[in-house]
Design an enzyme around this catalytic site. Structure first.
Site, mmCIF file in Angstrom:
data_model
loop_
_atom_site.group_PDB
_atom_site.id
_atom_site.type_symbol
_atom_site.label_atom_id
_atom_site.label_comp_id
_atom_site.label_asym_id
_atom_site.label_seq_id
_atom_site.Cartn_x
_atom_site.Cartn_y
_atom_site.Cartn_z
ATOM 1 N N TYR A 84 12.268 -0.561 28.251
ATOM 2 C CA TYR A 84 13.058 -1.546 27.505
ATOM 3 C C TYR A 84 13.103 -2.849 28.301
ATOM 4 O O TYR A 84 13.180 -2.823 29.535
ATOM 5 C CB TYR A 84 14.480 -1.004 27.307
ATOM 6 C CG TYR A 84 15.416 -1.928 26.569
ATOM 7 C CD1 TYR A 84 15.216 -2.199 25.219
ATOM 8 C CD2 TYR A 84 16.482 -2.534 27.222
ATOM 9 C CE1 TYR A 84 16.074 -3.055 24.531
ATOM 10 C CE2 TYR A 84 17.342 -3.390 26.543
ATOM 11 C CZ TYR A 84 17.127 -3.640 25.193
ATOM 12 O OH TYR A 84 17.981 -4.484 24.516
ATOM 13 N N CYS A 109 27.073 -10.954 24.830
ATOM 14 C CA CYS A 109 26.854 -9.539 25.133
ATOM 15 C C CYS A 109 27.639 -8.727 24.105
ATOM 16 O O CYS A 109 28.772 -9.068 23.756
ATOM 17 C CB CYS A 109 27.346 -9.231 26.538
ATOM 18 S SG CYS A 109 27.622 -7.469 26.816
ATOM 19 N N GLU A 152 25.502 -1.151 17.898
ATOM 20 C CA GLU A 152 26.055 -1.675 19.153
ATOM 21 C C GLU A 152 27.538 -1.341 19.313
ATOM 22 O O GLU A 152 28.310 -1.395 18.341
ATOM 23 C CB GLU A 152 25.848 -3.204 19.189
ATOM 24 C CG GLU A 152 26.414 -3.912 20.412
ATOM 25 C CD GLU A 152 25.770 -3.506 21.742
ATOM 26 O OE1 GLU A 152 25.649 -2.300 22.029
ATOM 27 O OE2 GLU A 152 25.402 -4.428 22.504
ATOM 28 N N GLU A 181 19.546 -9.011 16.138
ATOM 29 C CA GLU A 181 20.961 -8.715 15.883
ATOM 30 C C GLU A 181 21.586 -9.660 14.859
ATOM 31 O O GLU A 181 21.036 -10.725 14.559
ATOM 32 C CB GLU A 181 21.744 -8.714 17.200
ATOM 33 C CG GLU A 181 21.851 -10.048 17.881
ATOM 34 C CD GLU A 181 22.072 -9.926 19.393
ATOM 35 O OE1 GLU A 181 21.557 -8.981 20.025
ATOM 36 O OE2 GLU A 181 22.749 -10.806 19.947
ATOM 37 N N ASN A 191 23.035 2.389 22.984
ATOM 38 C CA ASN A 191 22.964 1.544 24.181
ATOM 39 C C ASN A 191 23.941 2.085 25.219
ATOM 40 O O ASN A 191 25.144 1.936 25.071
ATOM 41 C CB ASN A 191 23.328 0.117 23.753
ATOM 42 C CG ASN A 191 23.473 -0.844 24.917
ATOM 43 O OD1 ASN A 191 23.090 -0.537 26.037
ATOM 44 N ND2 ASN A 191 24.020 -2.017 24.630
ATOM 45 N N HIS A 206 14.391 -5.669 18.786
ATOM 46 C CA HIS A 206 15.583 -5.622 17.926
ATOM 47 C C HIS A 206 16.149 -7.013 17.717
ATOM 48 O O HIS A 206 16.080 -7.881 18.581
ATOM 49 C CB HIS A 206 16.634 -4.626 18.415
ATOM 50 C CG HIS A 206 17.181 -4.838 19.788
ATOM 51 N ND1 HIS A 206 18.128 -5.788 20.075
ATOM 52 C CD2 HIS A 206 16.931 -4.191 20.948
ATOM 53 C CE1 HIS A 206 18.445 -5.709 21.357
ATOM 54 N NE2 HIS A 206 17.731 -4.762 21.919
ATOM 55 N N ASP A 258 14.409 -6.916 23.563
ATOM 56 C CA ASP A 258 15.618 -7.474 22.956
ATOM 57 C C ASP A 258 15.293 -8.890 22.472
ATOM 58 O O ASP A 258 15.046 -9.787 23.284
ATOM 59 C CB ASP A 258 16.682 -7.501 24.064
ATOM 60 C CG ASP A 258 18.006 -8.075 23.634
ATOM 61 O OD1 ASP A 258 18.107 -8.588 22.515
ATOM 62 O OD2 ASP A 258 18.943 -8.001 24.458
ATOM 63 N N ASP A 282 24.317 -14.213 29.434
ATOM 64 C CA ASP A 282 23.598 -13.689 28.264
ATOM 65 C C ASP A 282 24.205 -14.256 26.984
ATOM 66 O O ASP A 282 24.840 -13.545 26.214
ATOM 67 C CB ASP A 282 23.709 -12.149 28.307
ATOM 68 C CG ASP A 282 22.953 -11.461 27.191
ATOM 69 O OD1 ASP A 282 22.056 -12.078 26.605
ATOM 70 O OD2 ASP A 282 23.297 -10.291 26.899
ATOM 71 N N ASP A 286 17.391 -10.713 20.743
ATOM 72 C CA ASP A 286 18.666 -11.385 20.462
ATOM 73 C C ASP A 286 18.823 -11.643 18.956
ATOM 74 O O ASP A 286 18.602 -10.762 18.154
ATOM 75 C CB ASP A 286 18.788 -12.677 21.268
ATOM 76 C CG ASP A 286 19.066 -12.416 22.754
ATOM 77 O OD1 ASP A 286 19.487 -11.303 23.100
ATOM 78 O OD2 ASP A 286 18.866 -13.327 23.563
ATOM 79 N N ARG A 317 19.924 -4.688 14.796
ATOM 80 C CA ARG A 317 21.134 -4.359 15.566
ATOM 81 C C ARG A 317 22.339 -4.927 14.835
ATOM 82 O O ARG A 317 22.319 -6.086 14.430
ATOM 83 C CB ARG A 317 21.018 -4.972 16.958
ATOM 84 C CG ARG A 317 22.356 -5.126 17.680
ATOM 85 C CD ARG A 317 22.176 -5.492 19.134
ATOM 86 N NE ARG A 317 23.333 -6.185 19.660
ATOM 87 C CZ ARG A 317 23.478 -6.569 20.931
ATOM 88 N NH1 ARG A 317 22.520 -6.335 21.802
ATOM 89 N NH2 ARG A 317 24.557 -7.210 21.321
HETATM 90 C C1 LIG Z 1 21.586 -4.346 25.291
HETATM 91 C C2 LIG Z 1 21.884 -5.758 25.639
HETATM 92 O O1 LIG Z 1 21.752 -6.545 24.485
HETATM 93 C C3 LIG Z 1 20.847 -6.287 26.643
HETATM 94 O O2 LIG Z 1 20.598 -7.491 26.609
HETATM 95 O O3 LIG Z 1 20.373 -5.507 27.461
HETATM 96 C C4 LIG Z 1 23.277 -5.968 26.293
HETATM 97 C C5 LIG Z 1 23.544 -5.110 27.490
HETATM 98 C C6 LIG Z 1 24.724 -5.521 28.333
HETATM 99 O O4 LIG Z 1 25.084 -6.708 28.400
HETATM 100 O O5 LIG Z 1 25.289 -4.661 29.011
HETATM 101 C C7 LIG Z 1 24.346 -5.821 25.199
HETATM 102 O O6 LIG Z 1 24.661 -6.824 24.542
HETATM 103 O O7 LIG Z 1 24.836 -4.707 24.998
HETATM 104 MG MG LIG Z 2 20.920 -8.353 24.707
#
Ligand SMILES: C[C@](O)(C(=O)O)[C@H](CC(=O)O)C(=O)O
Ligand SMILES: [Mg+2]
Length: 296
Positions: A48, A126, A191, A118, A213, A116, A89, A62, A91, A161
């Protein structure tokens, strides 16, 4: 280059075949391209590429600051290291429907096995933080439809997602998941489900694979692979696990180096030079070179 011999199309076909078997597939998040090789050696099913790790690696939060070019380049570097399928990912897809189309084609070209997308608004967050918001259902469905329409390899796995659980509860997440499957999504990333029961609710409501996740310090209980399989989950990601382990070790190592004035006491915790060379296949490159190079 020498280890990974499969084409992107073969990796995608492998993922589809693995999913058809119905067992739980485990996808640890790569820390960097080389760690994809470790993930493969340890017997996992895929790799991943986390948006959170990609951003953190660049020193960014993020929140949708990374660009499609950065994500496609980095995830492509990871994917080329292994015969395993690599999921990335994407986004929110880097824009609205037209951008989604370009995103999917760029990720196909980069050799990914799937991505994926979202349903959060831009700028995203996040999935385990407060203050998220999602676009309305028609806008989210259009993102999926654009991705499906733009995809050229039917084996490229398009996962939708939904971040709605944290806002409106599990029932709303099930409704969104069904709508995304109707729009053509091949799998659902549910999620921030809280526990096994919630994953079960989503997995039993749709006919497509569900992704869980298992990120640390988040809203989801850290379930075992047996618990996830029992809930009917088919893909589990550990997106930030290697990054957190590595950064934790780096910080502790720096503390010790600063305090002791030498790294001598840390050496037995390090990857050795010979193990590193084995992972990068130093010998394989030399053997390849001597098999083809006959001098000027
Ligand atoms: C899965 C996720 O989208 C990621 O970017 O890895 C994140 C992981 C995290 O920030 O812990 C998420 O938004 O859950
Ligand atoms: Mg992410």
């Amino acid at each position: 280059m020498l280890h990974a011999r499969s084409t992107p199309a073969a990796k995608r076909a492998r993922l589809r075949a693995d999913l058809a078997e119905g067992r739980l597939l485990r996808f640890p998040g790569a820390l960097n391209p080389l760690s994809a090789r470790l993930i493969a050696e340890k017997g996992f099913d895929g790799v991943y590429v986390s948006g959170a790790v990609l951003a953190a690696d660049l020193g960014l939060p993020d929140i949708g600051l990374t660009t499609l070019t950065e994500v496609a380049t980095r995830s492509g570097q990871v994917a080329r290291m292994t015969d395993l399928p690599t999921l990335v990912d994407a986004d929110t897809g880097f824009g609205e429907p037209l951008n989604l189309a370009r995103t999917v084609q760029s990720l196909e070209d980069a050799g990914l096995a799937g991505c994926h997308i979202e349903d959060q608004v831009n700028p995203k967050r996040c999935g385990h933080l407060e203050g998220k918001a999602v676009v309305d259902l028609p806008a989210a469905v259009q993102r999926i439809e654009a991705a499906v329409k733009a995809r050229r390899d039917p084996d490229f796995l398009l996962m939708a997602r939904t971040d709605v659980r944290a806002l409106d509860g599990v029932r709303a997440a099930v409704d969104r998941a069904k709508a995304y499957v109707d729009a053509g999504a091949d799998a659902i990333f549910a999620e921030a489900m809280r526990d096994q029961r919630e994953f079960e609710a989503i997995a039993s409501a749709i006919d497509m694979p569900v992704l869980a996740n298992m990120t640390e310090f988040g809203k989801s209980e850290l379930l075992t692979t047996d618990q996830l399989a029992d809930a009917g989950v088919q893909i589990v990601i550990y997106p930030v696990t290697l990054f957190r382990l590595a950064m934790g070790a780096a910080e502790a190592g720096l503390d010790e180096l600063a305090a002791a004035g030498t790294q001598a006491g840390l050496v037995d915790r390090m990857q050795t030079r010979s193990r590193l060379y084995e992972l990068v296949d130093y010998d394989g490159y030399e053997a390849f070179d001597s098999s083809v190079y006959r001098g000027p």
